[in-house]
Design an enzyme around this catalytic site. Structure first.
Site, PDB file in Angstrom:
ATOM      1  N   ASP A   1      -7.502 108.770 -33.796  1.00 51.41           N
ATOM      2  CA  ASP A   1      -7.816 107.537 -34.513  1.00 51.41           C
ATOM      3  C   ASP A   1      -9.319 107.461 -34.833  1.00 51.41           C
ATOM      4  OD1 ASP A   1      -6.669 104.834 -35.246  1.00 51.41           O
ATOM      5  OD2 ASP A   1      -8.261 104.160 -33.917  1.00 51.41           O
TER       6      ASP A   1
ATOM      7  N   GLU B   1      -7.775 111.355 -38.171  1.00 53.33           N
ATOM      8  CA  GLU B   1      -7.823 110.269 -39.141  1.00 53.33           C
ATOM      9  C   GLU B   1      -9.310 110.047 -39.414  1.00 53.33           C
ATOM     10  OE1 GLU B   1      -7.034 105.544 -39.800  1.00 53.33           O
ATOM     11  OE2 GLU B   1      -8.125 106.342 -38.112  1.00 53.33           O
TER      12      GLU B   1
HETATM   13  C1  NOJ Z   1      -6.779 103.219 -37.594  1.00 52.85           C
HETATM   14  C2  NOJ Z   1      -5.398 102.781 -37.229  1.00 52.85           C
HETATM   15  O1  NOJ Z   1      -4.479 103.474 -38.031  1.00 52.85           O
HETATM   16  C3  NOJ Z   1      -5.358 101.288 -37.443  1.00 52.85           C
HETATM   17  O2  NOJ Z   1      -4.054 100.792 -37.315  1.00 52.85           O
HETATM   18  C4  NOJ Z   1      -6.291 100.637 -36.460  1.00 52.85           C
HETATM   19  O3  NOJ Z   1      -6.349  99.252 -36.745  1.00 52.85           O
HETATM   20  C5  NOJ Z   1      -7.706 101.207 -36.568  1.00 52.85           C
HETATM   21  N1  NOJ Z   1      -7.710 102.636 -36.662  1.00 52.85           N
HETATM   22  C6  NOJ Z   1      -8.528 100.824 -35.350  1.00 52.85           C
HETATM   23  O4  NOJ Z   1      -8.073 101.502 -34.210  1.00 52.85           O
END
Ligand code: NOJ
Length: 561
Positions: free
Chosen positions: A221, A281
């Site tokens: 993440d 991500e």
């Molecule tokens: C990316 C995640 O996909 C999202 O759902 C989240 O709110 C943010 N990162 C913060 O962790």
């Protein structure tokens, strides 16, 4: 024209996909489960691990290679579980570690790998280390694990800078003694201080903990935000925005040091047999993505370009060309994403007029502008068949195999996404794609569980239920099953050759072994390309490929296989 991709520096999966487990991820179909909304076994309204385990046969029948499980850790749910209070446990509402082991066994028994979400940029404000930091004094080692700074003003009563958080409001929260802590997301998500060796060590322990439990890979993440330059004086938001990403000068994102973290993680991943995989991500410019995807880093990175692309031949082809080249340069394979838990579902995005403002549409309760849902689903199926034919891995989001549209009219009182409150009711947020799945056309919560679901499900969900679609050849569910089964049969080396000279609005490409994919992005029918149709995303004629439709064709020799 043949489009020769640059040679990869990492191993490429063999054509039959059996190149040992080390490369399984390169062309995998990965299905994202948002656990609280997938299947509820005990009727408390929240999806759980036993519910998911009971639905493994659905995933096996669908034909996915792996599941990516969004956070299931103890959490106060300030951000849908992305506020983690203990990275090495299961939220009691979702299950237990024993039930996690049962899930791993059930998935592995069905030949499905498991990827779990790791949230390393921040913890929950309920994390024991954050509680200790709050109880400790400014300057203490406890506070050093997070990003505390003294506020401006005589008594520190003003935030250290004017930075805003992703969900709205200040990125700083006051703790009452003149210090403030940084949270790039909700106030309940304090950012870790990655300059602190304890933070690094603790994350290595977390990765080891899950890898030892049989997890096959990790989704990382906010992978670009861990390491930050917090030296004083802090820049203003305007100065931050002017920071120049390409040369790595940005203070908060995409810094060089973050790759040291991932090189250390890679050494840990590679100490397992087979090596554990990871996908980043990382919201960085396309040309910076390959740094996260390199074999000595995380190994793969999400490409979200199709989430922002209109359903348009030129845009789709440009995205594919760029991303195949970037992935090859990184020694990785590309990723394709049309939907996930953070965006409006693609069956709905494509139902809106091109260029429509999705935020405004959600705020209108899904009425303005009007959505053409028939068209949205037709285009969504065509886009899905298009990406499933590409080299690389495709990430599917739960419910897209049912053709589920976004639930746009959730009442304000039901909304859970912090975006709604933090934006002062100006952005509705992401709950509309997180409404629990309809498994059955009737019954409480449409078969999601024995009780009402944690987000209200609309009556029209009945028409999308899995049991209604099961066995109906025209249904989206059966279309996904056919597509995944055929893709598995056609699995081939990661090459792609564009077919040139196609009619305007048509994109076609060939894969090794005589597999052609052609998508008519336009609305007028065009002649069907040569070959035997082995999959089509919608009805086709004897000789014509209808508008907004994808077909897969095999050369006669291949089709006879
Ligand atoms: C990316 C995640 O996909 C999202 O759902 C989240 O709110 C943010 N990162 C913060 O962790």
């Amino acid at each position: 024209m043949t489009d020769l991709l640059e040679p990869a520096t990492a191993p490429t999966a063999t054509p039959d996909g059996a190149a040992g487990d080390a490369t399984w991820w390169r062309q995998a179909v990965v299905y994202q489960v948002y656990p609280r909304s997938f299947a509820d076994s005990n009727g408390d309204g929240t999806g759980d691990l036993p519910g998911l385990t009971a639905r493994v046969p659905h995933l096996a029948r669908l034909g996915v290679d792996a599941v990516w499980l969004s956070p299931f850790y103890p959490s106060e749910l300030a951000d849908g579980g992305y506020d983690v209070a203990d990275h090495r446990d299961v939220d009691p509402r979702i299950g237990t570690l024993e039930q996690f082991d049962e899930l791993v066994a059930a998935l592995h028994g069905a030949g499905i790998k498991l990827i779990v979400d790791i949230v390393p940029n921040h913890s929950s404000d309920r994390h024991p280390w954050f509680r200790q930091a709050l109880a400790a004094a400014p300057g203490s080692p406890e506070r050093e694990r997070y990003v505390f700074r003294r506020g401006r003003g005589e008594h520190g009563e003003l935030p250290p800078s004017d930075w805003t958080a992703a969900f709205g409001g200040s990125a700083w929260e006051h703790v009452g003694d003149g210090e403030w802590y940084l949270h790039l997301f909700a106030p309940e998500q304090p950012d870790w201080n990655w300059a602190n060796p304890e933070v690094r060590e603790d994350h290595l322990s977390t990765l080891r903990f899950w890898a030892d439990r049989g997890v096959d890979g990790f989704r990382i993440d906010v992978a670009h935000a861990l390491t930050k330059d917090m030296s004083l004086p802090l820049p203003t938001a305007a100065e931050l925005a002017a920071d120049d990403l390409p040369d790595g000068a940005h203070r908060l994102f995409d810094r060089e040091e973050v790759h040291e973290v991932y090189r250390e993680w890679r050494r840990l991943f590679d100490s397992y047999d087979p090596p554990r995989t990871a996908v980043a991500e990382a919201w960085v410019p396309a040309h910076r993505r390959s740094r996260y995807a390199s074999p000595d880093g995380l190994g793969q990175a999400f490409n979200f370009d199709l989430l922002r692309s209109a359903f348009d031949a030129r845009s789709f082809r440009a995205v594919v060309e760029e991303n195949l080249a970037l992935a090859a340069r990184a020694g990785s394979s590309s990723t394709w994403v049309l939907s996930n838990h953070d965006v409006v579902r693609h069956a709905t995005r494509y139902a809106l007029p091109d260029g429509a403002d999705e935020e405004a549409w959600l705020l209108s309760g899904g009425t303005e502008p009007p959505a053409d849902h028939g068209r949205g689903l037709r285009r969504a199926r065509a886009a899905t068949a298009f990406v499933l034919a590409l080299p690389g891995s495709t990430y599917l989001y739960q419910g897209e195999e049912l053709g589920l549209p976004e639930v746009a009219d959730l009442p304000a009182g039901a909304l859970q996404d912090p975006t709604w409150v933090r934006s002062g009711g100006t952005r509705k947020g992401r709950d509309g794609c997180r409404v629990p799945l309809p498994w059955e056309a009737s019954g409480t919560s449409f078969g999601f569980g024995p009780g009402p679901a944690h987000l209200p499900q609309p009556g029209w969900y009945a028409g999308f239920a899995a049991d209604v679609q099961d066995g109906d050849p025209a249904s989206t569910l059966e279309f996904y099953r056919r597509a995944l089964a055929r893709r598995a049969r056609l699995r081939c080396a990661e090459d792609l050759e564009w077919v040139e000279g196609t009619p305007e609005g048509v994109v076609a490409f060939r894969r090794p072994g005589g597999w052609t994919c052609a998508t008519n992005f336009g609305t007028d029918p065009v002649p069907l390309p040569a070959g035997q149709v082995v999959l089509s995303s919608g009805p086709i004629g004897e000789t014509l490929l209808g508008g907004e439709t994808t077909v897969w064709l095999e050369d006669e020799a291949g089709a006879a296989r």
